[in-house]
Design a protein around this motif. Structure first.
Motif, PDB file in Angstrom:
ATOM      1  N   MET A   1      -1.723  15.663  21.568  1.00  0.00           N
ATOM      2  CA  MET A   1      -0.884  15.279  20.445  1.00  0.00           C
ATOM      3  C   MET A   1       0.574  15.276  20.916  1.00  0.00           C
ATOM      4  N   ASN A   2       1.312  14.225  20.620  1.00  0.00           N
ATOM      5  CA  ASN A   2       2.702  14.159  21.048  1.00  0.00           C
ATOM      6  C   ASN A   2       3.636  14.671  19.949  1.00  0.00           C
ATOM      7  N   ALA A   3       4.927  14.745  20.261  1.00  0.00           N
ATOM      8  CA  ALA A   3       5.919  15.289  19.321  1.00  0.00           C
ATOM      9  C   ALA A   3       6.085  14.426  18.079  1.00  0.00           C
ATOM     10  N   TYR A   4       5.635  13.183  18.125  1.00  0.00           N
ATOM     11  CA  TYR A   4       5.815  12.276  16.991  1.00  0.00           C
ATOM     12  C   TYR A   4       4.604  12.246  16.061  1.00  0.00           C
ATOM     13  N   SER A   5       3.507  12.872  16.461  1.00  0.00           N
ATOM     14  CA  SER A   5       2.320  12.920  15.610  1.00  0.00           C
ATOM     15  C   SER A   5       2.477  14.057  14.613  1.00  0.00           C
ATOM     16  N   ARG A   6       2.168  13.769  13.372  1.00  0.00           N
ATOM     17  CA  ARG A   6       2.229  14.791  12.336  1.00  0.00           C
ATOM     18  C   ARG A   6       0.949  14.707  11.529  1.00  0.00           C
ATOM     19  N   PRO A   7      -0.066  15.497  11.915  1.00  0.00           N
ATOM     20  CA  PRO A   7      -1.344  15.410  11.208  1.00  0.00           C
ATOM     21  C   PRO A   7      -1.192  15.835   9.754  1.00  0.00           C
ATOM     22  N   GLY A   8      -1.891  15.153   8.888  1.00  0.00           N
ATOM     23  CA  GLY A   8      -1.897  15.526   7.481  1.00  0.00           C
ATOM     24  C   GLY A   8      -0.793  14.930   6.644  1.00  0.00           C
ATOM     25  N   VAL A   9       0.113  14.174   7.217  1.00  0.00           N
ATOM     26  CA  VAL A   9       1.195  13.575   6.445  1.00  0.00           C
ATOM     27  C   VAL A   9       0.758  12.206   5.954  1.00  0.00           C
ATOM     28  N   VAL A  10       0.845  12.007   4.659  1.00  0.00           N
ATOM     29  CA  VAL A  10       0.471  10.734   4.062  1.00  0.00           C
ATOM     30  C   VAL A  10       1.707  10.154   3.392  1.00  0.00           C
ATOM     31  N   VAL A  11       2.062   8.927   3.737  1.00  0.00           N
ATOM     32  CA  VAL A  11       3.221   8.268   3.141  1.00  0.00           C
ATOM     33  C   VAL A  11       2.765   6.948   2.541  1.00  0.00           C
ATOM     34  N   ARG A  12       3.119   6.747   1.297  1.00  0.00           N
ATOM     35  CA  ARG A  12       2.812   5.482   0.615  1.00  0.00           C
ATOM     36  C   ARG A  12       4.111   4.915   0.070  1.00  0.00           C
ATOM     37  N   THR A  13       4.285   3.627   0.213  1.00  0.00           N
ATOM     38  CA  THR A  13       5.478   2.972  -0.313  1.00  0.00           C
ATOM     39  C   THR A  13       5.070   1.859  -1.256  1.00  0.00           C
ATOM     40  N   HIS A  14       5.953   1.597  -2.222  1.00  0.00           N
ATOM     41  CA  HIS A  14       5.756   0.428  -3.079  1.00  0.00           C
ATOM     42  C   HIS A  14       7.099  -0.013  -3.638  1.00  0.00           C
ATOM     43  N   GLU A  15       7.191  -1.298  -3.897  1.00  0.00           N
ATOM     44  CA  GLU A  15       8.415  -1.854  -4.458  1.00  0.00           C
ATOM     45  C   GLU A  15       8.514  -1.467  -5.926  1.00  0.00           C
ATOM     46  N   ILE A  16       9.712  -1.125  -6.358  1.00  0.00           N
ATOM     47  CA  ILE A  16       9.956  -0.789  -7.758  1.00  0.00           C
ATOM     48  C   ILE A  16      10.346  -2.086  -8.455  1.00  0.00           C
ATOM     49  N   LEU A  17       9.426  -2.621  -9.237  1.00  0.00           N
ATOM     50  CA  LEU A  17       9.633  -3.935  -9.841  1.00  0.00           C
ATOM     51  C   LEU A  17      10.634  -3.920 -10.988  1.00  0.00           C
ATOM     52  N   ASN A  18      10.803  -2.776 -11.658  1.00  0.00           N
ATOM     53  CA  ASN A  18      11.745  -2.710 -12.771  1.00  0.00           C
ATOM     54  C   ASN A  18      13.031  -1.978 -12.379  1.00  0.00           C
ATOM     55  N   TYR A  19      13.449  -2.125 -11.120  1.00  0.00           N
ATOM     56  CA  TYR A  19      14.700  -1.547 -10.630  1.00  0.00           C
ATOM     57  C   TYR A  19      15.833  -2.524 -10.913  1.00  0.00           C
ATOM     58  N   PHE A  20      16.899  -2.043 -11.525  1.00  0.00           N
ATOM     59  CA  PHE A  20      18.012  -2.921 -11.875  1.00  0.00           C
ATOM     60  C   PHE A  20      19.346  -2.413 -11.333  1.00  0.00           C
TER      61      PHE A  20
END
Length: 68
Positions: free
Chosen positions: A1-20
């Motif tokens: 495992m290298n220094a950039y691997s982070r087991p167990g981290v989950v990241v989800r992104t989505h656009e905010i459609l009602n952002y003004f």
């Protein structure tokens, strides 16, 4: 495992459609994205980032501004 691997981290992104929000650099409307990350410990982090719809080049973290 290298220094950039982070087991167990989950990241989800989505656009905010009602952002003004607007670009603080030029005042043009901005587009926002929300990122949610959960670690193995169960901590949840939510960040909102925006970028200008014009090519002025601005992007950065912003408070959530939505139309209700």
């Amino acid at each position: 495992m290298n220094a950039y691997s982070r087991p167990g981290v989950v990241v989800r992104t989505h656009e905010i459609l009602n952002y003004f929000g607007k670009c603080p650099a030029c005042g043009y409307p901005a587009r926002a994205t929300e990122a949610r990350g959960t670690s193995m410990r169960g901590t949840l982090e939510v960040t909102v980032s925006a970028s200008c719809e014009l090519p002025c080049g601005w992007s950065g973290p912003v408070p959530l501004t939505i139309m209700t």
